[in-house]
Design a protein around this motif. Structure first.
Motif, PDB file in Angstrom:
ATOM      1  N   THR A  19       0.736   8.296   6.967  1.00  0.00           N
ATOM      2  CA  THR A  19       1.837   7.425   7.387  1.00  0.00           C
ATOM      3  C   THR A  19       1.297   6.273   8.214  1.00  0.00           C
ATOM      4  OG1 THR A  19       3.392   9.282   7.424  1.00  0.00           O
ATOM      5  CG2 THR A  19       3.995   7.319   8.696  1.00  0.00           C
ATOM      6  N   VAL A  20       1.770   5.088   7.926  1.00  0.00           N
ATOM      7  CA  VAL A  20       1.368   3.922   8.711  1.00  0.00           C
ATOM      8  C   VAL A  20       2.045   3.998  10.083  1.00  0.00           C
ATOM      9  CG1 VAL A  20       1.340   1.407   8.837  1.00  0.00           C
ATOM     10  CG2 VAL A  20       1.132   2.537   6.612  1.00  0.00           C
ATOM     11  N   PRO A  21       1.274   3.932  11.171  1.00  0.00           N
ATOM     12  CA  PRO A  21       1.888   3.978  12.507  1.00  0.00           C
ATOM     13  C   PRO A  21       2.860   2.813  12.714  1.00  0.00           C
ATOM     14  CG  PRO A  21      -0.481   4.313  12.647  1.00  0.00           C
ATOM     15  CD  PRO A  21      -0.195   3.876  11.239  1.00  0.00           C
ATOM     16  N   GLU A  22       3.908   3.069  13.463  1.00  0.00           N
ATOM     17  CA  GLU A  22       4.929   2.050  13.672  1.00  0.00           C
ATOM     18  C   GLU A  22       4.366   0.810  14.361  1.00  0.00           C
ATOM     19  OE1 GLU A  22       8.047   1.811  12.472  1.00  0.00           O
ATOM     20  OE2 GLU A  22       7.368   3.558  11.339  1.00  0.00           O
ATOM     21  N   ALA A  23       3.358   0.986  15.208  1.00  0.00           N
ATOM     22  CA  ALA A  23       2.771  -0.176  15.881  1.00  0.00           C
ATOM     23  C   ALA A  23       2.147  -1.134  14.875  1.00  0.00           C
ATOM     24  CB  ALA A  23       1.728   0.273  16.901  1.00  0.00           C
ATOM     25  N   LYS A  24       1.539  -0.584  13.826  1.00  0.00           N
ATOM     26  CA  LYS A  24       0.944  -1.437  12.801  1.00  0.00           C
ATOM     27  C   LYS A  24       2.026  -2.104  11.948  1.00  0.00           C
ATOM     28  CE  LYS A  24      -3.498   1.003  12.442  1.00  0.00           C
ATOM     29  NZ  LYS A  24      -4.394  -0.148  12.683  1.00  0.00           N
ATOM     30  N   ASP A  66       4.561   6.855  -2.589  1.00  0.00           N
ATOM     31  CA  ASP A  66       3.379   7.446  -1.965  1.00  0.00           C
ATOM     32  C   ASP A  66       3.003   6.745  -0.667  1.00  0.00           C
ATOM     33  OD1 ASP A  66       3.187   9.328  -3.929  1.00  0.00           O
ATOM     34  OD2 ASP A  66       1.614   8.314  -5.066  1.00  0.00           O
ATOM     35  N   GLY A  67       3.321   5.459  -0.550  1.00  0.00           N
ATOM     36  CA  GLY A  67       3.160   4.786   0.729  1.00  0.00           C
ATOM     37  C   GLY A  67       4.236   5.288   1.680  1.00  0.00           C
ATOM     38  N   SER A  68       4.128   4.891   2.943  1.00  0.00           N
ATOM     39  CA  SER A  68       5.120   5.378   3.916  1.00  0.00           C
ATOM     40  C   SER A  68       6.238   4.382   4.180  1.00  0.00           C
ATOM     41  CB  SER A  68       4.434   5.723   5.244  1.00  0.00           C
ATOM     42  OG  SER A  68       3.753   4.600   5.778  1.00  0.00           O
ATOM     43  N   HIS A  69       6.014   3.114   3.832  1.00  0.00           N
ATOM     44  CA  HIS A  69       7.007   2.070   4.052  1.00  0.00           C
ATOM     45  C   HIS A  69       7.038   1.127   2.849  1.00  0.00           C
ATOM     46  CE1 HIS A  69       5.847   3.401   8.078  1.00  0.00           C
ATOM     47  NE2 HIS A  69       6.945   2.859   8.576  1.00  0.00           N
ATOM     48  N   GLU A 125      -4.807  -5.102  10.093  1.00  0.00           N
ATOM     49  CA  GLU A 125      -4.483  -3.779  10.646  1.00  0.00           C
ATOM     50  C   GLU A 125      -5.117  -2.646   9.837  1.00  0.00           C
ATOM     51  OE1 GLU A 125      -2.868  -3.146  13.437  1.00  0.00           O
ATOM     52  OE2 GLU A 125      -2.476  -5.271  13.855  1.00  0.00           O
ATOM     53  N   GLU A 126      -5.850  -3.000   8.785  1.00  0.00           N
ATOM     54  CA  GLU A 126      -6.444  -2.031   7.853  1.00  0.00           C
ATOM     55  C   GLU A 126      -5.374  -1.100   7.284  1.00  0.00           C
ATOM     56  OE1 GLU A 126     -10.037  -0.198   9.308  1.00  0.00           O
ATOM     57  OE2 GLU A 126     -11.139  -2.080   8.994  1.00  0.00           O
ATOM     58  N   GLY A 186       0.763   1.538   3.034  1.00  0.00           N
ATOM     59  CA  GLY A 186       0.271   2.903   3.132  1.00  0.00           C
ATOM     60  C   GLY A 186      -1.237   2.907   3.273  1.00  0.00           C
ATOM     61  N   TYR A 187      -1.851   3.972   2.810  1.00  0.00           N
ATOM     62  CA  TYR A 187      -3.307   4.106   2.867  1.00  0.00           C
ATOM     63  C   TYR A 187      -3.830   4.562   1.513  1.00  0.00           C
ATOM     64  CZ  TYR A 187      -2.890   3.518   7.881  1.00  0.00           C
ATOM     65  OH  TYR A 187      -2.617   3.001   9.124  1.00  0.00           O
TER      66      TYR A 187
END
Length: 209
Positions: free
Chosen positions: A20-25, A71-74, A148-149, A183-184
């Motif tokens: 999951t992509v952190p909310e800060a990113k 599959d991504g988080s957002h 933000e990678e 996502g990642y």
């Protein structure tokens, strides 16, 4: 640094659903979109941050089954104004006046001329103009995600009318134009991951005159 990260990024084809992509990113990417320059400062679009799994599954079904959407988080959905209106322009002008210490004659004259130019135009022409502003924002979002990678995949491959219905855009005077899953990248299963980034030779697309 930016160019190094742009070399790192690619249009990710397979994302890891466990990450999951952190909310800060996400907030950093949204701030970059917020800071994007737009014609006359109108920002004629909104960005919907879609995290609800049910909505993302529905969007995937009308987007050629592209798995990154689930599959991504957002998913960032860029939704542009369906037309320029006096009320929409006036709202921007009023905010500018409030934050810049009041209205000026130059400001009023500028936006009066803008309304005289934009408002008589066909709604489709105005929508297309607004959509071009959203593409500028997409570029900023892609660059910010790279810094933000965070992996991302810009998408036009979807049924806009269906996405409009899923996200309730039409009744709000908006039309979807772009999707950007975040996502990642997955460790395996992405056919593009290890391929060399290929761009046209500089002398084929840059010409100094």
């Amino acid at each position: 640094m930016l160019n190094k990260q742009l070399k790192w990024r690619y249009a990710t084809k397979k994302m890891d659903p466990a990450k999951t992509v952190p909310e800060a990113k996400v907030e950093a990417i949204l701030e970059a979109i917020e800071l994007t320059p737009t014609s006359s400062g109108l920002q004629p679009y909104e960005v919907l941050v879609v995290t609800d799994p049910k909505l993302r599954a529905e969007i995937k079904d009308v987007a050629w089954g592209q798995e990154q959407i689930v599959d991504g988080s957002h998913v960032l959905a860029f939704a542009v104004w369906d037309n320029y209106t006096e009320a929409r322009v006036d709202e921007v002008v009023e905010q500018m006046a409030a934050e810049r210490g009041g209205r000026t004659a130059a400001m009023d004259a500028y936006y009066s001329n803008l309304k005289n130019s934009y408002l008589p135009r066909d709604a489709e022409e105005n929508y297309e103009h607004a959509a071009r502003q959203a593409y500028i924002a997409l570029g900023f979002a892609l660059a910010a995600a790279a810094m933000e990678e965070v992996d991302s995949t810009p998408m036009e491959g979807f049924d806009p009318k269906a996405v409009d219905e899923i996200l309730g855009l039409k009744e709000r005077g908006l039309r979807s134009v772009l999707l950007l899953p975040l996502g990642y990248r997955a460790a395996e299963g992405d056919w593009l991951a290890d391929m060399k980034k290929v761009r046209r030779p500089r002398d084929r697309f840059v010409r100094k005159v």
